[in-house]
Design an enzyme around this catalytic site. Structure first.
Site, mmCIF file in Angstrom:
data_model
loop_
_atom_site.group_PDB
_atom_site.id
_atom_site.type_symbol
_atom_site.label_atom_id
_atom_site.label_comp_id
_atom_site.label_asym_id
_atom_site.label_seq_id
_atom_site.Cartn_x
_atom_site.Cartn_y
_atom_site.Cartn_z
ATOM 1 N N TYR A 275 -1.452 -0.267 10.399
ATOM 2 C CA TYR A 275 -1.568 -0.811 8.949
ATOM 3 C C TYR A 275 -0.429 -0.566 8.272
ATOM 4 C CZ TYR A 275 -3.603 -1.057 4.451
ATOM 5 O OH TYR A 275 -3.806 -1.517 2.939
ATOM 6 N N SER B 237 0.778 -1.322 -0.083
ATOM 7 C CA SER B 237 -0.186 0.017 0.023
ATOM 8 C C SER B 237 0.926 1.082 -0.017
ATOM 9 C CB SER B 237 -0.826 0.083 1.333
ATOM 10 O OG SER B 237 -1.574 1.367 1.505
HETATM 11 P P1 NAP Z 1 -11.157 -5.847 0.486
HETATM 12 O O1 NAP Z 1 -12.011 -5.543 -0.366
HETATM 13 O O2 NAP Z 1 -11.406 -5.667 1.901
HETATM 14 O O3 NAP Z 1 -10.797 -7.600 0.181
HETATM 15 C C1 NAP Z 1 -10.098 -8.081 1.385
HETATM 16 C C2 NAP Z 1 -9.903 -9.568 0.776
HETATM 17 O O4 NAP Z 1 -9.009 -10.081 1.688
HETATM 18 C C3 NAP Z 1 -11.292 -10.322 1.048
HETATM 19 O O5 NAP Z 1 -11.095 -11.368 -0.093
HETATM 20 C C4 NAP Z 1 -11.189 -11.151 2.169
HETATM 21 O O6 NAP Z 1 -11.725 -12.460 2.258
HETATM 22 C C5 NAP Z 1 -9.489 -11.319 2.345
HETATM 23 N N1 NAP Z 1 -9.043 -11.754 3.590
HETATM 24 C C6 NAP Z 1 -8.640 -10.780 4.487
HETATM 25 N N2 NAP Z 1 -8.070 -11.218 5.572
HETATM 26 C C7 NAP Z 1 -8.011 -12.623 5.101
HETATM 27 C C8 NAP Z 1 -7.303 -13.808 5.746
HETATM 28 N N3 NAP Z 1 -6.877 -13.552 7.174
HETATM 29 N N4 NAP Z 1 -6.969 -14.791 5.002
HETATM 30 C C9 NAP Z 1 -7.713 -15.004 3.786
HETATM 31 N N5 NAP Z 1 -8.247 -14.051 3.380
HETATM 32 C C10 NAP Z 1 -8.305 -12.719 3.969
HETATM 33 O O7 NAP Z 1 -9.699 -5.439 0.384
HETATM 34 P P2 NAP Z 1 -9.062 -4.633 -0.903
HETATM 35 O O8 NAP Z 1 -9.363 -3.219 -0.858
HETATM 36 O O9 NAP Z 1 -9.194 -5.585 -2.161
HETATM 37 O O10 NAP Z 1 -7.485 -5.009 -0.440
HETATM 38 C C11 NAP Z 1 -6.644 -5.841 -1.168
HETATM 39 C C12 NAP Z 1 -5.306 -5.763 -0.732
HETATM 40 O O11 NAP Z 1 -4.890 -4.310 -1.208
HETATM 41 C C13 NAP Z 1 -4.899 -5.559 0.615
HETATM 42 O O12 NAP Z 1 -3.718 -6.261 0.878
HETATM 43 C C14 NAP Z 1 -4.830 -4.058 1.050
HETATM 44 O O13 NAP Z 1 -4.142 -3.722 2.272
HETATM 45 C C15 NAP Z 1 -4.339 -3.577 -0.387
HETATM 46 N N6 NAP Z 1 -4.620 -2.156 -0.426
HETATM 47 C C16 NAP Z 1 -6.041 -1.705 -0.759
HETATM 48 C C17 NAP Z 1 -6.326 -0.331 -0.819
HETATM 49 C C18 NAP Z 1 -7.674 0.215 -1.224
HETATM 50 O O14 NAP Z 1 -7.825 1.432 -1.109
HETATM 51 N N7 NAP Z 1 -8.799 -0.579 -1.387
HETATM 52 C C19 NAP Z 1 -5.348 0.634 -1.009
HETATM 53 C C20 NAP Z 1 -3.938 0.124 -0.557
HETATM 54 C C21 NAP Z 1 -3.671 -1.290 -0.383
HETATM 55 P P3 NAP Z 1 -13.089 -12.722 3.186
HETATM 56 O O15 NAP Z 1 -14.146 -11.532 2.306
HETATM 57 O O16 NAP Z 1 -13.587 -13.985 2.921
HETATM 58 O O17 NAP Z 1 -12.752 -12.216 4.416
#
Ligand code: NAP
Length: 249
Positions: free
Chosen positions: A158, A144
């Protein structure tokens, strides 16, 4: 030639789900890992299959070491060794100042974002390394831009976990390069997913997005494009690298 097998942790929603869909379109056999949300994982799998692709779902909480071990054994048994890994599973917690946070919260965040990612990389090494009889492979860790700006008054813990992902990825990339494995990092900025609601502000992207140089939040598909490039042979001379997908943030 058989399709390369790609495991995406957290592939059921958000950036992981967009990556699963694009990867299937580009010829990968996709294994979608999820933690709780089976129906979301099944929906992505079914849409891939309906479009003529190959996809499977595997439940495992990557913050639990034994579940990671079991997930990799199951994947090897059912579909064979993986050639690609995207560590997209990640968690944060309610927005607050760092002094209000607890060691239990830090532990929970690091357990998924850092230790889960590290363990999946270690398992992937067993499948991919030429010294272990593998064909090499490509790993993309989703960090991130929080690792760069620190997320003050939101989630410093985080941000620190993503800083650990960055350092780990760089070191691991250099260790395994001679084994035919490339390891790179994608650092998203503000992307429209459910994650912001988990931090307590569902409208966060709309609030901050207009102030960014590109004047908007990003879509998960825009992050998936960078991930797929790093997974593919088009980036064959890139390892230990970082792509920031943050609209200039
Ligand atoms: P999201 O929509 O909240 O989805 C999170 C995903 O991770 C879901 O599929 C969830 O599964 C899974 N997950 C969470 N904890 C887990 C665990 N312990 N074991 C297995 N699966 C797990 O998140 P996102 O925004 O797509 O984020 C994806 C990545 O991008 C993350 O690493 C996040 O830190 C990074 N990121 C996101 C943003 C942003 O603005 N969205 C910005 C920077 C970085 P369940 O639904 O089954 O729990």
């Amino acid at each position: 030639m058989s399709q390369p097998i790609l495991l995406i942790t957290g592939g059921s929603r958000g950036i992981g789900a967009a990556t699963a869909t694009l990867a299937a379109q580009q010829g990968y056999e996709v294994v979608i890992n999820y933690r709780y949300d089976e129906s979301a994982a099944n929906a992505i799998q079914q849409s891939i299959v309906a479009a003529g692709g190959k996809a499977h779902c595997v439940q495992a909480d990557i913050s639990e070491a034994s579940q990671v071990t079991e997930m990799f054994s199951l994947i090897r048994k059912k579909w064979g060794p993986i050639q690609g890994l995207v560590n997209s599973a990640g968690v944060l917690d309610q927005q607050t100042s760092f002094v209000e946070t607890t060691p239990e919260r830090w532990q929970r965040i690091f357990q998924t974002n850092v230790f889960g990612t590290m363990q999946c990389c270690q398992e992937a090494f067993q499948d991919m390394a030429r010294s272990k009889g593998g064909q090499g492979g490509s790993i993309v860790n989703v960090s991130s831009l929080a690792s760069v700006y620190g997320s003050p008054n939101e989630y410093v813990d985080y941000a620190a976990s993503k800083g650990a992902v960055d350092s780990f990825s760089r070191g691991f990339a250099l260790e395994v390069a001679s084994d035919g494995i490339r390891v790179n990092v994608v650092r998203p900025g503000l992307i429209y997913t459910d994650m912001h609601a988990d931090g307590g502000e569902a409208g966060r992207v709309d609030r901050i997005g207009p102030n960014l140089p590109l004047q908007r939040g990003g879509q998960p598909e825009e992050v998936a494009e960078a991930i797929l490039w790093l997974l593919s042979n088009k980036s064959s001379y890139t390892t230990g690298g970082f792509i920031d997908v943050g609209g200039g943030r």
